[in-house]
Design an enzyme around this catalytic site. Structure first.
Site, PDB file in Angstrom:
ATOM      1  N   ASP A  44      -9.469   1.273   1.330  1.00 47.36           N
ATOM      2  CA  ASP A  44      -9.409   1.624   0.153  1.00 47.36           C
ATOM      3  C   ASP A  44     -10.681   1.113  -0.823  1.00 47.36           C
ATOM      4  OD1 ASP A  44      -6.875   2.373   0.411  1.00 47.36           O
ATOM      5  OD2 ASP A  44      -5.746   1.014  -0.476  1.00 47.36           O
ATOM      6  N   ASP A  85       0.819  -1.248  -0.026  1.00 49.79           N
ATOM      7  CA  ASP A  85       0.050  -0.122   0.011  1.00 49.79           C
ATOM      8  C   ASP A  85       0.754   1.182  -0.005  1.00 49.79           C
ATOM      9  OD1 ASP A  85      -1.423   2.321   1.239  1.00 49.79           O
ATOM     10  OD2 ASP A  85      -3.200   0.725   1.077  1.00 49.79           O
ATOM     11  N   THR A 141       6.677  16.518 -12.619  1.00 49.75           N
ATOM     12  CA  THR A 141       7.833  17.191 -11.906  1.00 49.75           C
ATOM     13  C   THR A 141       9.082  16.557 -12.508  1.00 49.75           C
ATOM     14  OG1 THR A 141       6.595  17.277 -10.169  1.00 49.75           O
ATOM     15  CG2 THR A 141       8.801  17.841  -9.558  1.00 49.75           C
ATOM     16  N   THR A 142       9.489  15.428 -12.675  1.00 49.43           N
ATOM     17  CA  THR A 142      10.649  14.893 -13.083  1.00 49.43           C
ATOM     18  C   THR A 142      10.764  15.450 -14.775  1.00 49.43           C
ATOM     19  OG1 THR A 142       9.456  12.674 -13.747  1.00 49.43           O
ATOM     20  CG2 THR A 142      10.313  13.202 -11.382  1.00 49.43           C
TER      21      THR A 142
END
Length: 546
Positions: free
Chosen positions: A390, A70, A103-104
């Site tokens: 979840d 998880d 972002t990368t």
């Protein structure tokens, strides 16, 4: 003399200022550092995506070991020092799954000397295009048909530890969400965190797990002679102590004779008796309080054939109030007939293992419930609990927004292809951020292929060609066999609400990190400051004359 900070300038316009207390990074260096930090956080949970996901072994601060795939549970245990990485983890904790955030890919644009404001502006436009694409490929679902909702929840549970009991877990999640949902004039309220409590009881088999039509408490009666089974009980909920209220620390009592002490004890008994008489006048069967119950009050309750529970948590008291229709009263003098709860059909005490549990079940239209999870050990129960949370979140999102998007990386690949096509139509420098974001969305299908051991280049090219040729936007990756399949045939769907929120948060976090051009840390040189200081050297020794 005060020590002057040392300033170092390099050819890349980065400025690094170091003094005895702070460490500071400016300009492109700060933005590149943030990009690296964001990429590092995503790499931690990259292998936890898909049905062939790997497990992470975590050592918590108390020395316990957690085995899970998880992503949220993993990031919750990770300790980081970089401020950008901390920001990424806080954002990731609000998400149910990982999404390539772009972002990368921003580093490529920064290397081309594209100003961060232009990159952010292009990202905002790309976000609008992405939301339009998701709206086009989404499918409406009928919430009234339980089979359709369970299929979606099952696709969420399929990659988890509890997948072998997916039918049971899905039915538990959907039943719990339906129980706690309230419709107030068209406004839906589903608070699964407050009103759907999971009670993990070690022992037994997982198949014995169930959703109660009421509440369970880890409590026993306060007196052994009180009744342990009551049908259709009248319940009173209190938030006040049923014992004598002692004076403050400044209170002093002076006794001149022996009768004075006896009178003080008598006053205490009279006060307890008065409180109990007011409660008994409403003829309740069960009294529950968040505070204590004195021995004398227990005596009066036993004589009146009333069962009492004490020191109940406030959160449990609110759940009981919602389930049995009672009102929590803060003062016994304010009790009235309308505060008594009468919706509970059965109360009984049961012993499981070495502990006693109080059941309030067969409630009429309970708006709160308890979910009992049974299992062999606490580690298994904790993992099943995370999977169940979840599943309940997925069920809640479907009820709020009954639209589904194809899973297996199909939605992300559709977004990638559409944004790449849009980048060709856009002139000027804004096309670079569009291309970068299109590449970032391929992270999900690429990671699914990697985790199942498939040929990344061949399968990713095949998937990209299917989406580009308009053969269908529902083609994705089979995370078990590493094949390109139609998600409509496989029945792998995700709630559109989760997908939209995830993409919004991802792009917003990318824009947030790109806006940062200055990092100042006041703790970087803490280790050096703790070392013993050297003896100061004399400023200048007198040089002998030559």
């Amino acid at each position: 003399m005060q020590q002057q900070p040392v300033i170092v300038l390099s050819k890349l316009d980065k400025c690094r200022i170091i003094d005895t207390k702070t460490e500071r990074t400016q300009g492109r260096s700060a933005q590149n550092a943030n990009i690296v930090a964001g990429k590092t956080v995503s790499d931690i949970i990259r292998t936890c995506l898909g049905p062939r996901a790997m497990l992470k072994m975590l050592l918590d601060p108390m020395g316990g070991i957690v085995l899970t795939n998880d992503g949220n549970a993993i990031l919750r245990e990770v300790e980081v020092a970089h401020p950008a990485a901390k920001s990424m983890i806080e954002i990731a904790r609000t998400q149910d799954e990982e999404v390539g955030d772009g972002t990368t890919q921003s580093a490529t644009c920064l290397e081309k000397n594209v100003h961060p404001v232009i990159i952010i502006k292009a990202y905002k436009k790309a976000l609008e295009e992405s939301l339009k694409v998701i709206e086009e490929i989404s499918l409406k679902v009928d919430v009234s048909k339980e089979e359709e909702v369970l299929k979606v929840i099952k696709s969420c549970i399929g990659t988890k530890f509890s997948s072998r009991w997916s039918d049971l877990m899905c039915s538990l999640a959907f039943k719990a969400v339906k129980t706690v949902s309230i419709d107030n004039d068209g406004v839906k309220e589903i608070d699964i965190k407050r009103y759907a409590r999971v009670e993990k009881i070690p022992g037994g088999e997982i198949e014995q797990s169930e959703v109660l039509d009421g509440i369970i408490l880890n409590k026993d009666v306060t007196h052994p002679k009180m009744k342990r089974r009551i049908e259709n009980p009248r319940i009173i909920l209190l938030d006040c102590p049923l014992e004598y209220k002692k004076g403050e620390s400044q209170t002093n009592l002076e006794f001149s004779k022996e009768e004075d002490f006896a009178r003080v004890l008598q006053i205490e008994e009279e006060q307890i008796k008065e409180i109990c008489e007011k409660i008994i006048s409403l003829k309740p069967d069960i009294v529950i309080t968040e505070k204590g119950v004195s021995d004398l009050a227990q005596h009066y309750f036993v004589k009146a054939n009333i069962t009492a529970l004490r020191r109940v948590r406030k959160t449990d008291n609110h759940r009981i109030s919602r389930a049995v229709g009672a009102t929590i009263v803060n003062k016994v003098d304010d009790l009235k007939e309308s505060d008594v709860g009468t919706k509970c059909g059965l109360f009984y005490i049961d012993k499981i293992g070495d502990e006693y549990f109080s059941y309030f079940v067969k409630c009429k239209e309970p708006k709160a419930c308890s979910i009992i999870l049974r299992g062999a050990s606490k580690d298994i129960l904790h993992e099943i609990d995370r999977n169940l949370q979840d599943a309940m979140a997925v069920a809640r999102n479907i009820v709020f927004n009954p639209k589904l998007s194809p899973g297996g990386g199909a939605t992300e690949m559709a977004l990638s292809v559409k944004l790449a096509q849009k980048a060709k139509e856009i002139g000027g420098i804004e096309q670079f951020p569009f291309k970068a974001l299109a590449e970032a969305f391929e992270v999900i299908p690429r990671t699914l292929i990697q985790n199942c051991g498939g040929n990344v280049i061949r399968l990713l090219t095949l998937l990209r060609s299917k989406h580009a040729s308009n053969q269908g936007s529902s083609f994705g990756v089979d995370g078990c066999d590493g094949k390109i399949v139609d998600m409509k045939d496989y029945g792998i769907w995700e709630p559109s609400a989760v997908k939209i929120q995830t993409i919004k948060t991802a792009i917003e976090s990318a824009c947030l990190l790109l806006r940062v051009d200055d990092i100042v840390s006041g703790v970087s040189r803490k280790d050096k400051s703790t070392q013993p200081q050297q003896q100061p050297q004399p400023e200048e020794a007198e040089q002998p004359e030559r």
